[in-house]
Scaffold this active site. Structure first.
Site, PDB file in Angstrom:
ATOM      1  N   LYS A 193       0.850  -1.189   0.000  1.00 49.03           N
ATOM      2  CA  LYS A 193       0.000   0.000   0.000  1.00 49.03           C
ATOM      3  C   LYS A 193       0.883   1.237   0.000  1.00 49.03           C
ATOM      4  O   LYS A 193       1.657   1.462   0.922  1.00 49.03           O
ATOM      5  CB  LYS A 193      -0.901  -0.024   1.233  1.00 49.03           C
ATOM      6  CG  LYS A 193      -1.808   1.189   1.333  1.00 49.03           C
ATOM      7  CD  LYS A 193      -2.805   1.042   2.459  1.00 49.03           C
ATOM      8  CE  LYS A 193      -3.609   2.312   2.622  1.00 49.03           C
ATOM      9  NZ  LYS A 193      -4.597   2.194   3.699  1.00 49.03           N
ATOM     10  N   LYS A 246      -2.135  -1.591  -3.901  1.00 48.95           N
ATOM     11  CA  LYS A 246      -3.013  -0.425  -3.872  1.00 48.95           C
ATOM     12  C   LYS A 246      -2.189   0.855  -3.917  1.00 48.95           C
ATOM     13  O   LYS A 246      -1.205   0.937  -3.181  1.00 48.95           O
ATOM     14  CB  LYS A 246      -3.820  -0.487  -2.574  1.00 48.95           C
ATOM     15  CG  LYS A 246      -4.711   0.693  -2.303  1.00 48.95           C
ATOM     16  CD  LYS A 246      -5.247   0.581  -0.914  1.00 48.95           C
ATOM     17  CE  LYS A 246      -5.998   1.838  -0.591  1.00 48.95           C
ATOM     18  NZ  LYS A 246      -6.422   1.892   0.771  1.00 48.95           N
TER      19      LYS A 246
HETATM   20  C1  PBG Z   1      -7.641   3.093   5.597  1.00 49.39           C
HETATM   21  C2  PBG Z   1      -7.833   3.006   4.129  1.00 49.39           C
HETATM   22  C3  PBG Z   1      -7.615   3.988   3.149  1.00 49.39           C
HETATM   23  C4  PBG Z   1      -8.081   3.441   1.954  1.00 49.39           C
HETATM   24  C5  PBG Z   1      -8.519   2.151   2.228  1.00 49.39           C
HETATM   25  N1  PBG Z   1      -8.343   1.900   3.573  1.00 49.39           N
HETATM   26  C6  PBG Z   1      -7.151   5.384   3.232  1.00 49.39           C
HETATM   27  C7  PBG Z   1      -5.806   5.732   3.643  1.00 49.39           C
HETATM   28  O1  PBG Z   1      -4.914   4.910   3.805  1.00 49.39           O
HETATM   29  O2  PBG Z   1      -5.663   6.941   3.860  1.00 49.39           O
HETATM   30  C8  PBG Z   1      -8.114   4.152   0.635  1.00 49.39           C
HETATM   31  C9  PBG Z   1      -9.168   3.717  -0.311  1.00 49.39           C
HETATM   32  C10 PBG Z   1      -9.471   4.649  -1.410  1.00 49.39           C
HETATM   33  O3  PBG Z   1      -8.821   5.694  -1.633  1.00 49.39           O
HETATM   34  O4  PBG Z   1     -10.422   4.334  -2.143  1.00 49.39           O
HETATM   35  N2  PBG Z   1      -6.345   3.082   6.033  1.00 49.39           N
END
Ligand code: PBG
Length: 320
Positions: A193, A246
């Site tokens: 991520k 992601k």
């Molecule tokens: C929570 C999380 C996030 C997303 C999914 N789970 C946001 C982040 O890390 O700030 C992002 C999903 C999206 O942008 O559609 N940590």
């Protein structure tokens, strides 16, 4: 063989032939629809046209619709009525996500319910872990994150998906689940991520913008791909069942490389910013939305994603 013996255009000459030789196909059972469920007043998300924070009642209705359309799974995000420094709402037995899981499993038991396991929506500071003197503490965060996962399993979640990016959380959650009598609950890790500006609209949707600093001490740097392989392998070893990359579209090379290195199913998350860019350009009439939805999803699948989390899931199945 070269021209004129070989003419690649021959296989492109008709719609029938093109569809016969298409190498990559999308199908509804690869898609996962994210849903936002709120403990307060429901509202549309301005930066994500077509997506809203739903009430408990609405989310059950939506889940039934999603299952009817042939989408096998949803992933739930909660917006609690209050936030604190311990993320109480995240692991409360009657928290919003726990209640939503119970309600959905009661009405649509066949729908696979995945829960996003994170603290940011429930922490007053908006970070994904415990904050102590301005730092995000790894090991104390693991305890809370494991409690969150177990509380989701107790409510009936089929799969938990930790998105916090703390080190060691897959092992911690797996052993907490096993120790609490949930060895059958599976785990999809947001293993790779990136610290991405593509999450902007989500933070409006989930009200989870950090109050200070950013997420760069736990989420990955956009320039790194060897580190992605390390993260993916670590999480596989710690007991993840599915490895996620992601965002998706800017990281197709990462999806492809992770696929070659890890023999688990690979998921990719077409995130909020990817969704909003397409919606915004389509609203202006600058792109053909339907074609772009299918082209982006197909590309993500072609790169190696077996599963795709996408806000377009419902729209995509109508187009397939
Ligand atoms: C929570 C999380 C996030 C997303 C999914 N789970 C946001 C982040 O890390 O700030 C992002 C999903 C999206 O942008 O559609 N940590």
């Amino acid at each position: 063989m070269t021209y004129p013996n070989h003419r690649p255009r021959r296989l492109r000459s008709s719609k029938t032939l093109r569809s016969m030789v298409r190498e990559t196909r999308l199908s509804p059972e690869q898609l996962i629809q994210p849903l936002f469920v709120t403990e307060t007043t429901p509202k549309p998300i301005k930066s994500m046209p077509g997506i809203a924070q739903l009430t408990l009642k609405e989310v059950v209705k939506e889940a039934a619709e999603i299952y009817k359309r042939g989408i096998p799974a949803v992933i739930l995000f909660g917006i609690p009525k209050s936030k604190d420094e311990k993320a109480t709402g995240a692991w409360a037995q009657n928290g919003i996500v726990q209640n939503a899981v119970r309600a959905i499993k009661d009405k649509v038991p066949e729908l696979l319910v995945i829960t996003d396991v994170c603290l940011c929506e429930y922490m007053s500071h908006g970070h994904c872990g415990v904050v102590c003197e301005g730092r995000i503490e790894n090991d104390t965060s693991l305890e809370i994150i494991s409690d969150v996962a177990v509380s989701h399993a107790m409510a009936g979640a089929d799969m938990v998906a930790p998105s916090d990016m703390m080190d060691g959380r897959v092992r911690a959650i797996r052993s907490a689940l096993d120790g609490s009598g949930f060895p059958e609950v599976s785990l999809m890790s947001y293993a790779v991520k990136y610290a991405s500006a593509f999450y902007g609209p989500f933070r409006e949707a989930a009200e989870s913008t950090p109050k200070f600093g950013d997420r760069k001490t736990y989420q990955m740097d956009a320039g790194n791909v060897r580190e992605a392989l390390r993260e993916a392998k670590l999480d596989a070893k710690e007991g993840a069942d599915i490895i996620m990359v992601k965002p998706a579209l800017s990281y197709l090379d990462v999806i492809s490389k992770v696929k070659n290195v890890v023999d688990l199913p690979i998921a990719a998350y077409q995130v909020s910013g990817e969704y909003s860019m397409i919606k915004a350009a389509a609203e202006k009439g600058w792109i053909d939305e339907k074609s772009i939805i299918l082209e982006t999803l197909l590309s993500i699948h072609r790169a190696g994603a077996d599963l795709i989390v996408t806000y377009f899931a419902q729209e995509a199945v109508k187009l397939l």
